[in-house]
Design an enzyme around this catalytic site. Structure first.
Site, PDB file in Angstrom:
ATOM      1  N   GLU A  10       0.800  -1.235   0.000  1.00  0.00           N
ATOM      2  CA  GLU A  10       0.000   0.000   0.000  1.00  0.00           C
ATOM      3  C   GLU A  10       0.823   1.270   0.000  1.00  0.00           C
ATOM      4  O   GLU A  10       0.473   2.253  -0.640  1.00  0.00           O
ATOM      5  CB  GLU A  10      -0.931   0.033   1.220  1.00  0.00           C
ATOM      6  CG  GLU A  10      -2.087  -0.924   1.126  1.00  0.00           C
ATOM      7  CD  GLU A  10      -1.972  -2.008   2.161  1.00  0.00           C
ATOM      8  OE1 GLU A  10      -2.990  -2.348   2.742  1.00  0.00           O
ATOM      9  OE2 GLU A  10      -0.860  -2.522   2.365  1.00  0.00           O
ATOM     10  N   ASP A  83      -2.076  -5.240   3.381  1.00  0.00           N
ATOM     11  CA  ASP A  83      -2.150  -5.563   4.804  1.00  0.00           C
ATOM     12  C   ASP A  83      -2.939  -6.851   5.066  1.00  0.00           C
ATOM     13  O   ASP A  83      -3.848  -7.201   4.306  1.00  0.00           O
ATOM     14  CB  ASP A  83      -2.798  -4.416   5.583  1.00  0.00           C
ATOM     15  CG  ASP A  83      -1.864  -3.225   5.727  1.00  0.00           C
ATOM     16  OD1 ASP A  83      -0.640  -3.390   5.529  1.00  0.00           O
ATOM     17  OD2 ASP A  83      -2.348  -2.116   6.033  1.00  0.00           O
ATOM     18  N   ASP A  85      -5.547  -8.080   6.536  1.00  0.00           N
ATOM     19  CA  ASP A  85      -6.892  -7.999   7.098  1.00  0.00           C
ATOM     20  C   ASP A  85      -7.900  -7.927   5.960  1.00  0.00           C
ATOM     21  O   ASP A  85      -7.536  -8.010   4.783  1.00  0.00           O
ATOM     22  CB  ASP A  85      -7.031  -6.801   8.048  1.00  0.00           C
ATOM     23  CG  ASP A  85      -6.668  -5.471   7.392  1.00  0.00           C
ATOM     24  OD1 ASP A  85      -6.552  -5.412   6.152  1.00  0.00           O
ATOM     25  OD2 ASP A  85      -6.509  -4.477   8.115  1.00  0.00           O
ATOM     26  N   GLU A  87      -9.620  -5.458   4.735  1.00  0.00           N
ATOM     27  CA  GLU A  87      -9.418  -4.337   3.817  1.00  0.00           C
ATOM     28  C   GLU A  87      -8.226  -4.592   2.903  1.00  0.00           C
ATOM     29  O   GLU A  87      -8.268  -4.304   1.701  1.00  0.00           O
ATOM     30  CB  GLU A  87      -9.213  -3.045   4.623  1.00  0.00           C
ATOM     31  CG  GLU A  87      -9.389  -1.802   3.782  1.00  0.00           C
ATOM     32  CD  GLU A  87      -9.613  -0.561   4.630  1.00  0.00           C
ATOM     33  OE1 GLU A  87      -9.694   0.518   4.044  1.00  0.00           O
ATOM     34  OE2 GLU A  87      -9.709  -0.677   5.863  1.00  0.00           O
ATOM     35  N   TYR A 299       1.580  -6.008  13.077  1.00  0.00           N
ATOM     36  CA  TYR A 299       0.437  -5.291  12.510  1.00  0.00           C
ATOM     37  C   TYR A 299      -0.476  -4.763  13.612  1.00  0.00           C
ATOM     38  O   TYR A 299      -0.827  -5.488  14.545  1.00  0.00           O
ATOM     39  CB  TYR A 299      -0.343  -6.207  11.568  1.00  0.00           C
ATOM     40  CG  TYR A 299      -1.360  -5.477  10.733  1.00  0.00           C
ATOM     41  CD1 TYR A 299      -0.983  -4.386   9.958  1.00  0.00           C
ATOM     42  CD2 TYR A 299      -2.691  -5.881  10.716  1.00  0.00           C
ATOM     43  CE1 TYR A 299      -1.918  -3.711   9.184  1.00  0.00           C
ATOM     44  CE2 TYR A 299      -3.630  -5.221   9.942  1.00  0.00           C
ATOM     45  CZ  TYR A 299      -3.234  -4.127   9.178  1.00  0.00           C
ATOM     46  OH  TYR A 299      -4.156  -3.453   8.415  1.00  0.00           O
ATOM     47  N   ARG A 301      -3.620  -3.419  13.501  1.00  0.00           N
ATOM     48  CA  ARG A 301      -5.085  -3.538  13.459  1.00  0.00           C
ATOM     49  C   ARG A 301      -5.446  -4.992  13.725  1.00  0.00           C
ATOM     50  O   ARG A 301      -5.487  -5.814  12.814  1.00  0.00           O
ATOM     51  CB  ARG A 301      -5.634  -3.060  12.105  1.00  0.00           C
ATOM     52  CG  ARG A 301      -5.453  -1.555  11.910  1.00  0.00           C
ATOM     53  CD  ARG A 301      -6.134  -1.050  10.650  1.00  0.00           C
ATOM     54  NE  ARG A 301      -5.926   0.383  10.500  1.00  0.00           N
ATOM     55  CZ  ARG A 301      -4.922   0.943   9.844  1.00  0.00           C
ATOM     56  NH1 ARG A 301      -4.029   0.174   9.256  1.00  0.00           N
ATOM     57  NH2 ARG A 301      -4.800   2.252   9.768  1.00  0.00           N
ATOM     58  N   HIS A 346      -4.060 -13.654  13.325  1.00  0.00           N
ATOM     59  CA  HIS A 346      -3.259 -12.483  13.655  1.00  0.00           C
ATOM     60  C   HIS A 346      -2.603 -12.666  15.014  1.00  0.00           C
ATOM     61  O   HIS A 346      -2.928 -13.554  15.777  1.00  0.00           O
ATOM     62  CB  HIS A 346      -4.143 -11.234  13.699  1.00  0.00           C
ATOM     63  CG  HIS A 346      -4.622 -10.814  12.347  1.00  0.00           C
ATOM     64  ND1 HIS A 346      -5.402  -9.703  12.157  1.00  0.00           N
ATOM     65  CD2 HIS A 346      -4.428 -11.340  11.113  1.00  0.00           C
ATOM     66  CE1 HIS A 346      -5.671  -9.565  10.869  1.00  0.00           C
ATOM     67  NE2 HIS A 346      -5.095 -10.559  10.226  1.00  0.00           N
TER      68      HIS A 346
END
Length: 708
Positions: A10, A83, A85, A87, A299, A301, A346
């Site tokens: 990203e 990432d 997740d 999203e 990470y 989140r 995670h």
């Protein structure tokens, strides 16, 4: 030599870090976040065709996509490393469609930390794009679009332009408004405490009234107190029982997104958005000299508290070497994730390596980065350490038929508390509680007659939400997810629905009006249980247990009916500006109160002809110590930091950063100011001299209260 592989992440910072690890066969590019989304100019969802979304290229991403397409032509294979997740999975899926990458092929690479070993290992195990994750993200995006793009225009038409209504933000507003209503409706109740201050040969201690005989009793009035005092006249004070126990205090789990935001607010005074921004920098990579650029944390989140065995072993070695074997528990600590739908693939937020001690990397970090990294490092290492052991003592003292009770504790073995103690919403770390000593006392011991101190108190309403408390509440009731907490808090403030006053949320008139309209016409949108259940459904989509279109259909059938009723029956609301008694110095109109992102301010009603605005000067009831003519008022600097200055500025330029107490220091005659302990500035208050050369301090008595 031309590269064989294209890796897309990203951000440029992430691309730079990963590029150093992979070598010349890989070219790493950044997509700069999302590249496709629903159009801004229309709803972009075909409800009749199973909620089919219409995606378009985001404006301004043309050059980025051209660069990615050109790079795509020159390589054998593309790896999508967004990432780890929902999203990130959706971003990878959109990129795959744009760049003609087979989503069923091994094109997706994920890693929870950006370190050389983690990145290289991830590229040994590429996988296909997980469509369950993509569909969960699509469902959330479409749900939010259906709500936002159909309710918001109604609010523009009926109230004012620029308003919005979202699923999670509406519930967040409801929590704040419900709390405000509790405060308004709260009726204080009187109660009393009776403290006996004992003096032994060696020390002082205090005991509280506990009851009469074997019955515990509350003191609700002065009459109750007088009755007890009469029972205590001319009696002997004798130690009735001494109970000593050993208590263990366990460390807190390593951070999740929610607990990180809460603790950073308490200890560092960081807003949720700032915490996530700084954490992003630590995750994506910092150049730390000899090691080069490396991600310092995993990470950020996540709602998982899982720790990898490798990280646990590294922590064990560090703790045993640094503190000794006693500071590591007999069994390695494993924390279970309680939240529904927590992604156990995670990890918790932790340092990527315990060997990178905060002090070793401090010179390479900004102040904000260092403080947050140290918080994460300390919390993680402490989470793997032995429990603290406390000796606790409970002493019952008989004064005739009246029973008094004294409690105390001392740390027998500090364990994890050597390194870290979790904060609380008052900015304290629990040290006072854990270090309250009692002198050696024995059963049957007769004590000197104490000084008795009765005090009147009143129950207090529940406190308004801080950012930390609101995030905690949202997590507890299942509203939102790690990626949504900070944006939700930002949105409700930007829309003018709530304000932060003294670090606590207060609803505005606009916020309450919009809430009332939502409550009348869209009760399911602001219903806590409904929204929490929707989050659960999205989690089930992610797990592949339910079809995402089914979730949308079940929601939209009821929502569409409410929408039609609202379009016909919702009434227009005129928001009248509150008029002040202050004249505009440019056009002589009486200025009106307006709400902005940073609170109330005064504006001329003659806008746009007259654009005059001014801050509201909040007097604090203290005269200016410099000019003796003006009054001190609360002001805010460019970075929104509060300070206090003379209202005669610029004639008088007196300023002071701490709140003046309104009296002078008895030792040097300089103004006394109110200081707060606790790193978030929300702890115990003391009076201190404002002069750096004077060390005078005074305790401020805090009247205890209990919540009704």
């Amino acid at each position: 030599m031309a590269a064989d592989y294209l890796v897309i992440v990203e951000s440029p910072a992430k691309a730079k870090t990963i590029g150093k690890y992979l070598g010349k066969k890989y070219v790493v590019k950044a997509s700069m976040g999302h590249v496709r989304d629903l159009p801004k100019s229309q709803i972009g969802v075909d409800v009749e065709s199973d909620f089919s979304p219409k995606y378009i290229t985001i404006r301004g991403k043309g050059d980025v996509l051209k660069e990615l397409r050109d790079a795509r032509k020159k390589v054998k294979q593309v790896f999508l490393a967004a990432d780890p997740d929902r999203e990130g999975e959706a971003i990878a899926w959109h990129l795959a469609h744009i760049l003609d990458v087979d989503t069923g092929g091994k094109c997706r690479v994920v890693f929870n930390e950006i370190t050389k070993d983690a990145v290289k290992d991830a590229f040994k195990h590429p996988r296909s794009i997980n469509m369950n994750l993509v569909n969960a993200q699509q469902a959330r995006r479409i749900l939010d679009r259906l709500v936002g793009y159909q309710i918001s225009p109604l609010l523009w038409k009926k109230v004012k332009k620029g308003l919005s209504a979202g699923r999670v933000q509406s519930v967040a507003c409801r929590l704040i408004i419900d709390r405000e209503n509790e405060i308004r409706e709260f009726t204080p109740e009187e109660y009393w405490t009776l403290t006996a201050n004992f003096q032994t040969d060696k020390s002082k201690f205090e005991a509280r009234f506990h009851g009469v005989g074997d019955d515990k009793r509350e003191l609700k009035s002065e009459a109750d107190v007088q009755e007890v005092l009469r029972l205590m006249e001319n009696v002997e004070y004798r130690v009735q029982s001494v109970k000593q126990t050993e208590r263990r205090r366990n460390p807190s789990a390593p951070f999740t997104t929610s607990t990180l935001q809460q603790e950073a607010a308490r200890k560092l005074n960081y807003r949720a958005a700032k915490t996530m921004s700084v954490a992003q920098q630590l995750y994506e990579g910092i150049d730390i000299g000899g090691e080069g650029t490396v991600g310092l944390i995993t990470y950020m989140r996540t709602d998982s508290v899982r720790i990898s065995p490798v990280a646990q072993e590294e922590a064990r070695e560090y703790i045993v070497e640094e503190y000794g074997a006693d500071y590591y528990p007999a069994e390695t600590r494993n924390y279970s994730t309680k939240s529904k739908g927590a992604q156990e693939a995670h990890e918790a937020v932790r340092p990527t390596s315990v060997t990178r001690h905060p002090d070793k990397v401090k010179e390479f970090l900004s102040r904000d980065q260092f403080r947050l990294y140290k918080l994460i490092w300390d919390r993680f290492v402490a989470s793997q350490m032995s429990s603290a052991v406390l000796d606790t003592m409970t002493v019952d003292i008989a004064a005739g038929d009246v029973k008094l009770r004294a409690t105390g504790s001392k740390i027998k073995f500090p364990g994890f508390m050597t390194l870290y103690i979790e904060g609380n919403d008052e900015g304290k770390e629990g040290k006072d509680e854990d270090e309250k000593f009692l002198p050696p006392l024995e059963e049957g011991q007769v004590l000197k007659v104490p000084a008795l101190d009765p005090k009147q108190h009143f129950t207090q309403p529940p406190p308004r939400f801080t950012e930390a408390r609101l995030v905690k509440t949202m997590e507890e009731i299942g509203i939102g997810r790690p990626s949504t907490y900070a944006p939700t808090l930002e949105t409700i403030q930007k829309r003018g629905y709530v304000l932060l006053e003294e670090k606590r949320f207060v609803p505005t008139e606009l916020g309450e009006i919009v809430h009332e309209m939502m409550e009348e016409f869209f009760p399911q949108i602001i219903d806590v249980d409904f929204t929490a259940n929707m989050e659960h459904n999205l989690d089930e989509v992610e797990e592949g247990d339910i079809d995402w279109v089914k979730v949308l259909k079940e929601f939209y059938g009821d929502f569409e009916g409410h929408l039609k009723i609202a379009e016909e029956e919702m009434k227009h609301v005129v928001l009248e500006d509150e008029v002040s008694d202050i004249e505009c110095e440019k056009c002589s109109r009486l200025m009106v109160y307006k709400h902005g992102r940073f609170g109330k301010f005064l504006a001329c009603p003659g806008f746009p002809d007259c654009r005059n605005t001014k801050p509201i000067l909040k007097e604090i009831g203290v005269g200016c110590p410099k000019c003796k003519e003006g009054q001190l008022v609360e002001r805010r600097g460019k970075r929104r930091r509060v300070f206090y200055g003379c209202d005669r500025y610029p004639e008088c330029d007196f300023i002071i950063w701490d709140r003046p107490a309104g009296k002078d220091c008895p030792e040097c005659s300089q103004p006394l100011v109110i200081k707060r302990s606790g790193k978030g500035g929300e702890g115990k208050e003391t009076l201190a001299c404002s002069s750096a050369e004077c060390s005078h301090k005074e305790e401020i008595e805090v009247v205890e209260s209990k919540q009704g």
